[in-house]
Design an enzyme around this catalytic site. Structure first.
Site, mmCIF file in Angstrom:
data_model
loop_
_atom_site.group_PDB
_atom_site.id
_atom_site.type_symbol
_atom_site.label_atom_id
_atom_site.label_comp_id
_atom_site.label_asym_id
_atom_site.label_seq_id
_atom_site.Cartn_x
_atom_site.Cartn_y
_atom_site.Cartn_z
ATOM 1 N N GLU A 210 -122.094 21.396 30.630
ATOM 2 C CA GLU A 210 -122.486 22.297 29.682
ATOM 3 C C GLU A 210 -123.703 21.634 28.972
ATOM 4 O O GLU A 210 -123.580 20.692 28.236
ATOM 5 C CB GLU A 210 -121.357 22.065 28.578
ATOM 6 C CG GLU A 210 -119.965 23.050 29.186
ATOM 7 C CD GLU A 210 -119.909 24.499 29.474
ATOM 8 O OE1 GLU A 210 -120.995 25.006 29.085
ATOM 9 O OE2 GLU A 210 -119.224 24.918 30.400
ATOM 10 N N CYS A 244 -126.355 23.490 20.674
ATOM 11 C CA CYS A 244 -126.757 23.721 21.851
ATOM 12 C C CYS A 244 -126.970 25.240 22.207
ATOM 13 O O CYS A 244 -127.905 25.773 22.885
ATOM 14 C CB CYS A 244 -125.773 23.484 22.838
ATOM 15 S SG CYS A 244 -124.031 24.147 23.038
#
Length: 458
Positions: A210, A244
């Site tokens: 991720e 993110c």
């Protein structure tokens, strides 16, 4: 205190003995984790305030509450997710039955980042435990206060041979990556993601990465501008942009540029007042290194809104920075990970599409448009991990929407069923009957048998 090797060996024995296979055992473990988190809620909030300057409200909304929602989801769906599934078979398998049997991988390593240090450690942990694995979690050293709380929670909620927390710095990361785990789950930067993948390749260990990247936000001239800017600023303002999936740069159609700039000013004042830097509800930058890096970006363009910063508080105002994409400046090469938003103007939608497609595949994409054709173009023709039309960030909160990246922004997905799937191997089983055994597959394969084979297999 047990060494990493001792924990690893103990977890191997614990898993081999079948201690994690029972659905009731998994549910009990998740319920215990939930109980400990609720009891230590104030400790978690205090740690997040010390590490990132997060308010109690933001800490609950973006970290604690989402973790509790994940626990609830897995408990409610665990029986269904864990049940073997019958599948249809072709006539060549007659008489027989086919099943897909979910089974845990075994020993799992979860390595989490500093920006959402509680959520991004606990969320994959919940899925891994629900799937029946043993887990070692390695929280980020940078967010040290939250890492200590995570270690306390794990120690209280689980036996060490089931789930353990290994704190510390790079030396412990190196030690962990030398071991043969059955699955590795990493959240962080593409640079470190490549290292993780290289280490995992030694044992052909499957990985979920991720990562991040430059997630675009596009506003065209059909958008509801006040709502678009409010929702965009919500996504950029969370954790002072250290997210993110935060909007990383803003593409604005020329006709609405001035309206967007004015609305950005208005919404900033509405969210955080005249002085965001001294507003306790606006988080700070994690450390001096990242603060200095972000401040250096301010010289890459013209400040349209904001630009103020305070090195003592490690805070930077929400900033709208007009940039020239031809200048090849650092702010348009690096993932920003802060409250600075570059603004790029475009005339035609095709220009925005071309610009986004020329970049690395982003983790998220956000489009504000009321044109169905534009919505179709961005959602179907541009690759990205996930995103929203007429909103930002909120796709993360939906457990039925898998979350993950693509290309440079990552591989694999989790959340809800996708999280259970990530930490589960789906084993195919064909159960044949013994009362009939057609001869056509056996030697010698004469013309009649081959005629039957061709009939069945073409």
């Amino acid at each position: 205190m047990q060494t990493i090797q001792q924990i690893y060996a103990a977890q191997g024995e614990f898993f081999a003995a079948g201690n994690t296979f029972s659905i009731e055992t998994r549910k009990a473990a998740l319920l215990k984790l939930r109980e400990v988190i609720l009891r230590k809620e104030e400790d978690i909030k205090s740690a997040l305030q010390l590490d990132l300057g997060k308010s109690k409200a933001e800490s609950y909304m973006t970290e604690i509450g989402m973790t509790l929602a994940s626990i609830r989801h897995q408990i409610n769906h665990l029986k269904k997710y864990s049940k073997p599934k019958r599948v249809g078979l072709s006539i060549t398998a007659f008489p027989g039955k086919g099943y897909i049997v979910p089974e845990p991988y075994g020993r799992v390593l979860i390595m989490s980042p500093w920006n959402y240090p509680f959520l991004l450690c606990m969320d994959p942990l919940v899925s891994a435990v629900a799937a029946g694995n043993c887990v070692i979690v390695k929280p980020a050293q940078t967010s040290q206060h939250t890492s200590l709380v995570i270690a306390d929670i794990v120690k209280e909620a689980f036996a060490v041979e089931h789930v353990a927390c290994v704190a510390g710095g790079s030396e412990n990361c190196d030690c962990l990556l030398q071991l043969r785990f059955d699955y590795i789950f990493y959240t962080g930067s593409p640079r470190i993601g490549k290292v993780i993948m290289e280490k995992a390749s030694k044992y052909l260990t499957p990985v979920t990465l991720e990562l991040g990247g430059k997630s675009p936000c596009i506003i065209d001239d059909t958008a509801n501008i006040p709502l678009a800017v409010k929702r965009m600023l919500f996504g950029k303002g969370l954790n002072a942009g250290q997210t993110c999936v935060a909007p990383d740069y803003l593409l604005v159609q020329h006709a609405v540029k001035e309206q967007v700039v004015e609305e950005f000013k208005r919404q900033c004042k509405k969210f955080w007042g005249k002085d965001p830097i001294n507003n306790p509800n606006f988080p700070r930058i994690i450390n001096q290194h990242h603060y200095n890096r972000l401040v250096s970006y301010l010289s890459d363009g013209k400040c349209l809104v904001g630009g103020g910063c305070n090195s003592d508080l490690l805070k930077i105002e929400p900033t709208l920075l007009e940039v020239d994409i031809k200048a090849n400046c650092n702010i348009m090469r690096d993932e920003i990970f802060g409250p600075i938003l570059p603004l790029i103007e475009f005339e035609f939608v095709e220009e925005a599409v071309k610009f986004v497609k020329a970049q690395e595949k982003p983790l998220a994409l956000y489009l504000f448009s009321n044109s169905k054709n534009v919505q179709r173009i961005f959602s179907r023709e541009i690759p990205f991990g996930g995103g929203c039309i007429n909103d930002t960030i909120m796709h993360l909160s939906e457990k039925n929407l898998p979350f993950g990246g693509v290309g440079n922004s990552g591989m694999g997905a989790y959340h809800g069923k996708a999280g259970f799937d990530t930490f589960t191997h789906y084993k195919s089983v064909l159960k044949r009957g013994t009362w009939l055994d057609p001869a056509f597959r056996y030697q010698p394969l004469g013309s009649l048998k081959m005629w039957l084979v061709r009939k069945f297999l073409r």
